[in-house]
Design a protein around this motif. Structure first.
Motif, short mmCIF file in Angstrom:
data_model
loop_
_atom_site.label_atom_id
_atom_site.label_comp_id
_atom_site.label_asym_id
_atom_site.label_seq_id
_atom_site.Cartn_x
_atom_site.Cartn_y
_atom_site.Cartn_z
N GLY A 95 1.19 6.89 -6.80
CA GLY A 95 0.16 7.90 -7.03
C GLY A 95 0.71 9.30 -6.88
O GLY A 95 0.43 10.19 -7.69
N ARG A 154 0.84 -1.21 0.00
CA ARG A 154 0.00 0.00 0.00
C ARG A 154 0.88 1.26 0.00
O ARG A 154 0.55 2.26 -0.63
CB ARG A 154 -0.92 -0.01 1.22
CG ARG A 154 -1.99 -1.08 1.17
CD ARG A 154 -3.01 -0.82 0.07
NE ARG A 154 -4.09 -1.78 0.08
CZ ARG A 154 -4.15 -2.87 -0.67
NH1 ARG A 154 -3.17 -3.12 -1.52
NH2 ARG A 154 -5.17 -3.69 -0.61
N GLN A 160 -7.43 2.60 -2.65
CA GLN A 160 -6.79 1.62 -1.77
C GLN A 160 -6.51 2.22 -0.40
O GLN A 160 -6.65 1.55 0.62
CB GLN A 160 -5.49 1.12 -2.41
CG GLN A 160 -5.66 0.36 -3.70
CD GLN A 160 -6.57 -0.85 -3.54
OE1 GLN A 160 -6.34 -1.71 -2.70
NE2 GLN A 160 -7.63 -0.89 -4.32
N GLU A 161 -6.11 3.48 -0.37
CA GLU A 161 -5.83 4.14 0.90
C GLU A 161 -7.09 4.30 1.72
O GLU A 161 -7.10 4.09 2.95
CB GLU A 161 -5.19 5.51 0.64
CG GLU A 161 -4.73 6.24 1.89
CD GLU A 161 -3.64 5.51 2.65
OE1 GLU A 161 -3.53 5.70 3.88
OE2 GLU A 161 -2.89 4.73 2.00
N GLN A 205 2.02 1.79 -3.53
CA GLN A 205 0.93 2.26 -4.37
C GLN A 205 0.71 3.75 -4.14
O GLN A 205 0.52 4.51 -5.11
CB GLN A 205 -0.35 1.48 -4.06
CG GLN A 205 -0.30 0.03 -4.52
CD GLN A 205 -1.51 -0.76 -4.07
OE1 GLN A 205 -2.37 -0.26 -3.33
NE2 GLN A 205 -1.59 -2.01 -4.50
N ALA A 206 0.75 4.19 -2.88
CA ALA A 206 0.61 5.61 -2.59
C ALA A 206 1.80 6.40 -3.15
O ALA A 206 1.63 7.50 -3.69
CB ALA A 206 0.52 5.82 -1.07
N ALA A 233 -4.90 4.31 -6.37
CA ALA A 233 -4.13 4.44 -5.14
C ALA A 233 -4.95 5.11 -4.04
O ALA A 233 -4.88 4.71 -2.87
CB ALA A 233 -2.85 5.22 -5.41
#
Length: 266
Positions: free
Chosen positions: A230, A223, A260-261, A226-227, A257
Motif C-alpha cells: 500500500g 499484513r 486490513q490494518e 500488504q501495508a 491494505a
C-alpha cells in the motif's frame, strides 16, 4: 544470503517502484535455484508455450555447458525443464560493449516474447523499462563485464497483475483491473515476483540469467507486506505508474491494505 522462494518472502527485498537499482545480493550455491521444483508444472508450461525455447548457434556451447554443470545431458532447454527457473544466456561478441541474448528457455515470461528479443544487446532488451537507459544501463554493463565465474548474485522485483497465471500477457490496465474493488482486492489482485540470478559460466564465459516466477493473491500476504505494498503504491504512481498501469488498481490496493490494518488493530 538467501532471498527466499515465495512471493511473500521475496517482497521485502524486492524493488517495486522509485529509482531503478540493481539491488543485488550475493548468494551461496545452495540458495541459487529452487530446491523443490514442480517439474510437472514446468512440463505443462513448456508444452503450452513451446516458442518460449529459442537458441541461436552462438548459444549452443553455453547451453551444453550449463546442462553439464547441472548434471544433465542436452542443453539450455533440458536445464530449464529440470528446474523451476526460466533461463537465458547472454554472450559478448568480439568488439561489442554489451552482452546480447543468444538463448532463452522461458515457460513463464512476464509479458515478453523470447523470439522478439533474440540477438538484442542489453540496452535494447530493456528498452521498454522506463528509466533504464538513464538510471541503470551503465551500472548493468559494468557489472556484467566484471562478473567472475563462481560468484552468484540475485535480485527480485514485483508487479501487480490481475491473474495468478505463471505465463503473463498484460492486458490494457483499464480492462484487466475493471473488476477490482477495495472489497475484493485480496482475491482479485495478484503479486507477481521475479527472483532473478546472474552467474558466469566458467568455460564459455557466457552469463546465465535465471528468472524464478512466484505469484500469490494479495490476501495471502502477511499484513506487513500488504501495508508495504500500500505504501509503495504512492511512490509507484509518481514514477512508473503509467507503465505498470498502477492508476487502474492503486486506490483499491491502498484501500484494502488500510482496511486490513484497521481490522488488525485491537
Amino acid at each position: 544470503m538467501t532471498l527466499g522462494f515465495s512471493a511473500d518472502e521475496l517482497l521485502p527485498r524486492a524493488r517495486g517502484g522509485g529509482v531503478l537499482k540493481m539491488g543485488l545480493a550475493k548468494l551461496d550455491e545452495r540458495d541459487w535455484l529452487q530446491p523443490r521444483p514442480d517439474l510437472a508444472a514446468r512440463a505443462e508450461g513448456f508444452a503450452a508455450y513451446p516458442e518460449g525455447i529459442q537458441l541461436s548457434a552462438e548459444g549452443a556451447a553455453a547451453g551444453a555447458e550449463l546442462a553439464a554443470m547441472l548434471g544433465l545431458s542436452g542443453g539450455l532447454a533440458e536445464a530449464a525443464r529440470a528446474h523451476h527457473e526460466d533461463m537465458c544466456l547472454l554472450t559478448l561478441r568480439p568488439g561489442d560493449e554489451q552482452y546480447r541474448l543468444v538463448g532463452a528457455a522461458v515457460a513463464w515470461p512476464s509479458d515478453w516474447t523470447p523470439a522478439d528479443k533474440m540477438g538484442l544487446p542489453l540496452r535494447a532488451l530493456h528498452a521498454p523499462i522506463q528509466g533504464y537507459e538513464e538510471q541503470l544501463a551503465s551500472g548493468v554493463d559494468h557489472f556484467m563485464a566484471k562478473l567472475k565465474p563462481g560468484a552468484i548474485y540475485g535480485r527480485c522485483n514485483w508487479f501487480i497483475a490481475a491473474t495468478g497465471e505463471k505465463r503473463w500477457v498484460a492486458e490494457p490496465p483499464e480492462q484487466a483491473f475493471s473488476h477490482v474493488t477495495q472489497q475484493n482486492a485480496g482475491e482479485t489482485l495478484f503479486v507477481r515476483s521475479e527472483r532473478q540470478t546472474l552467474r558466469r559460466l566458467p568455460e564459455t564465459g557466457a552469463i546465465l540469467f535465471t528468472i524464478g516466477i512466484y505469484t500469490s493473491p494479495l490476501g495471502q500476504f502477511s499484513r506487513q507486506n500488504q501495508a508495504r505494498l500500500g505504501d509503495a503504491m504512492r511512490s509507484l504512481l509518481e514514477g512508473e505508474g503509467d507503465r505498470r498501469g498502477a492508476g487502474a488498481y492503486a486506490a483499491a490496493l491502498i484501500g484494502y491494505a488500510q482496511r486490513q490494518e484497521i481490522e488488525r488493530t485491537p
